[in-house]
Design a protein around this motif. Structure first.
Motif, PDB file in Angstrom:
ATOM      1  N   LEU A 100       0.820  -1.227   0.128  1.00  0.00           N
ATOM      2  CA  LEU A 100       0.178   0.146   0.119  1.00  0.00           C
ATOM      3  C   LEU A 100       0.828   1.056   0.049  1.00  0.00           C
ATOM      4  CD1 LEU A 100      -2.528  -1.973   3.009  1.00  0.00           C
ATOM      5  CD2 LEU A 100      -2.909  -1.495   0.128  1.00  0.00           C
ATOM      6  N   GLU A 101       0.499   2.236  -0.429  1.00  0.00           N
ATOM      7  CA  GLU A 101       1.048   3.881  -0.616  1.00  0.00           C
ATOM      8  C   GLU A 101       1.707   4.631   0.448  1.00  0.00           C
ATOM      9  OE1 GLU A 101       0.213   5.725  -4.210  1.00  0.00           O
ATOM     10  OE2 GLU A 101      -0.371   4.396  -6.025  1.00  0.00           O
ATOM     11  N   SER A 102       0.972   4.290   1.323  1.00  0.00           N
ATOM     12  CA  SER A 102       1.314   4.997   2.570  1.00  0.00           C
ATOM     13  C   SER A 102       1.220   4.452   3.561  1.00  0.00           C
ATOM     14  CB  SER A 102       0.573   6.082   2.454  1.00  0.00           C
ATOM     15  OG  SER A 102      -0.543   5.925   2.465  1.00  0.00           O
ATOM     16  N   GLU A 103       1.424   5.002   5.324  1.00  0.00           N
ATOM     17  CA  GLU A 103       0.720   4.708   6.454  1.00  0.00           C
ATOM     18  C   GLU A 103      -0.186   4.948   6.600  1.00  0.00           C
ATOM     19  OE1 GLU A 103       2.056   5.474  11.066  1.00  0.00           O
ATOM     20  OE2 GLU A 103       3.763   4.900   9.747  1.00  0.00           O
ATOM     21  N   ALA A 104      -1.174   5.834   6.041  1.00  0.00           N
ATOM     22  CA  ALA A 104      -2.516   6.457   6.638  1.00  0.00           C
ATOM     23  C   ALA A 104      -3.474   4.965   5.552  1.00  0.00           C
ATOM     24  CB  ALA A 104      -2.726   7.609   5.980  1.00  0.00           C
ATOM     25  N   ASP A 105      -2.434   4.580   4.780  1.00  0.00           N
ATOM     26  CA  ASP A 105      -2.970   3.429   3.699  1.00  0.00           C
ATOM     27  C   ASP A 105      -3.529   2.598   3.925  1.00  0.00           C
ATOM     28  OD1 ASP A 105      -4.295   5.182   1.285  1.00  0.00           O
ATOM     29  OD2 ASP A 105      -3.014   4.026   0.100  1.00  0.00           O
ATOM     30  N   GLN A 106      -2.271   2.033   5.057  1.00  0.00           N
ATOM     31  CA  GLN A 106      -2.263   0.924   5.926  1.00  0.00           C
ATOM     32  C   GLN A 106      -2.767   0.710   7.095  1.00  0.00           C
ATOM     33  OE1 GLN A 106       1.555   1.428   6.213  1.00  0.00           O
ATOM     34  NE2 GLN A 106       2.772   0.691   4.623  1.00  0.00           N
ATOM     35  N   LEU A 107      -3.225   1.726   8.100  1.00  0.00           N
ATOM     36  CA  LEU A 107      -4.241   2.027   8.743  1.00  0.00           C
ATOM     37  C   LEU A 107      -5.073   1.636   8.149  1.00  0.00           C
ATOM     38  CD1 LEU A 107      -4.830   2.316  11.902  1.00  0.00           C
ATOM     39  CD2 LEU A 107      -4.600   5.302  11.016  1.00  0.00           C
ATOM     40  N   ALA A 108      -5.117   2.267   7.422  1.00  0.00           N
ATOM     41  CA  ALA A 108      -7.245   2.194   6.470  1.00  0.00           C
ATOM     42  C   ALA A 108      -7.156   0.811   6.374  1.00  0.00           C
ATOM     43  CB  ALA A 108      -7.393   3.031   5.730  1.00  0.00           C
ATOM     44  N   CYS A 109      -6.263  -0.266   6.069  1.00  0.00           N
ATOM     45  CA  CYS A 109      -6.984  -1.690   5.991  1.00  0.00           C
ATOM     46  C   CYS A 109      -6.516  -2.293   7.120  1.00  0.00           C
ATOM     47  CB  CYS A 109      -5.333  -2.344   4.968  1.00  0.00           C
ATOM     48  SG  CYS A 109      -5.521  -3.882   4.756  1.00  0.00           S
ATOM     49  N   LEU A 110      -5.699  -2.100   8.293  1.00  0.00           N
ATOM     50  CA  LEU A 110      -6.140  -2.800   8.766  1.00  0.00           C
ATOM     51  C   LEU A 110      -7.435  -2.777   9.724  1.00  0.00           C
ATOM     52  CD1 LEU A 110      -2.400  -1.679  11.117  1.00  0.00           C
ATOM     53  CD2 LEU A 110      -2.717  -4.208  10.015  1.00  0.00           C
TER      54      LEU A 110
END
Length: 266
Positions: A122-132
């Protein structure tokens, strides 16, 4: 579970189909990862795999007895996954075209898995947080989130790794479906925190045909080990186990990956 004829999958373009073919022949997983995920899902009635790709992990988990839903955004990968699911387990498998950062399947699962560094593409930590957060919403009360990612030392400067794009270097070669493929790679510096992309140059040499060159870029957005627990906590999750490999050795400063089992915070 839905039958195979109920899978509403997008039709990939020829370019997407070829990109998926190249990716799955080059990126064949890490030693021990399939056996680990099969064991981690043993006894689970339902499993959701995010970023299921061409089914490399999904199929063995289904063959071991679990009901599996595979979610994947790439149309070429989904087509390959559908073709890889054996008839004997198709009644236990559902494939869904969707984005792991934002989905709602309207149900909970005993396991949610994100194999093979899927969280870091995923492109950013914000995207990773959304996934989690989406994964947490789909976990049953006693369910577990299981994933593995690369481990990058905390003292490595992820903000600036190099002063420009590296030159291509030879990586490997493989032959599949009558085509020889020579692969080169280089690192692309994006100038974003934790963001490093790998560009692959494939030289396709079909038997009796002309050579073609295809480029493919795979993003990597790393999270330092020290950020792992805070990021999970922001998503409403907490670590149950953290290992340094698929043999369940304790995670340490020399570990090359983080193998994580988490649950919803109580």
């Amino acid at each position: 579970m839905s039958q195979a004829t109920d899978w509403r999958l997008p039709q990939p373009t020829e370019a997407e189909r070829e990109a998926a073919w190249l990716y799955r022949h080059l990126h064949t997983g890490n030693p021990g990862d399939v056996a680990f995920y099969v064991e981690a899902c043993r006894g689970a009635g339902s499993v959701l795999e995010l970023g299921c790709g061409a089914g490399r992990v999904l199929v063995p988990v289904a063959e071991a007895g679990a009901e599996v839903v595979g979610l994947e955004l790439d149309a070429g990968m989904l087509e390959a996954c559908a073709a890889a699911v054996p008839g004997a387990v198709r009644q236990r498998v559902t494939l869904v075209h969707g984005d792991m950062r934002d989905f709602d399947l309207g149900r909970e699962f005993d396991r949610v898995t994100v194999p093979f560094n899927g969280l870091f593409v995923l492109e950013s930590e914000a995207d990773q947080l959304a996934c989690l957060r989406a994964a947490a919403r789909h976990l049953a009360p006693q369910g577990r989130l299981v994933f593995d990612v690369y481990a990058v030392e905390d003292d490595v400067d992820l903000d600036v790794m190099g002063e420009g794009d590296d030159p291509f270097e030879y990586l490997t070669s493989f032959r599949a479906d009558g085509v020889r493929v020579d692969v080169e790679e280089r690192e692309l510096v994006r100038g974003e925190p934790g963001r490093i992309d790998m560009e692959y140059r494939y030289r396709l040499r079909p038997r009796g045909g002309a050579e073609r060159v295809v480029h493919q870029t795979v993003r990597h957005c790393f999270v330092r080990p020290s950020r792992l627990r805070p990021l999970l906590a922001e998503a409403g999750l907490q670590v149950v186990n953290l290992w340094g490999d698929f043999d369940r050795e304790p995670f340490g400063e020399d570990s090359e990956r983080m193998v994580v089992v988490a649950r919803r915070r109580r």
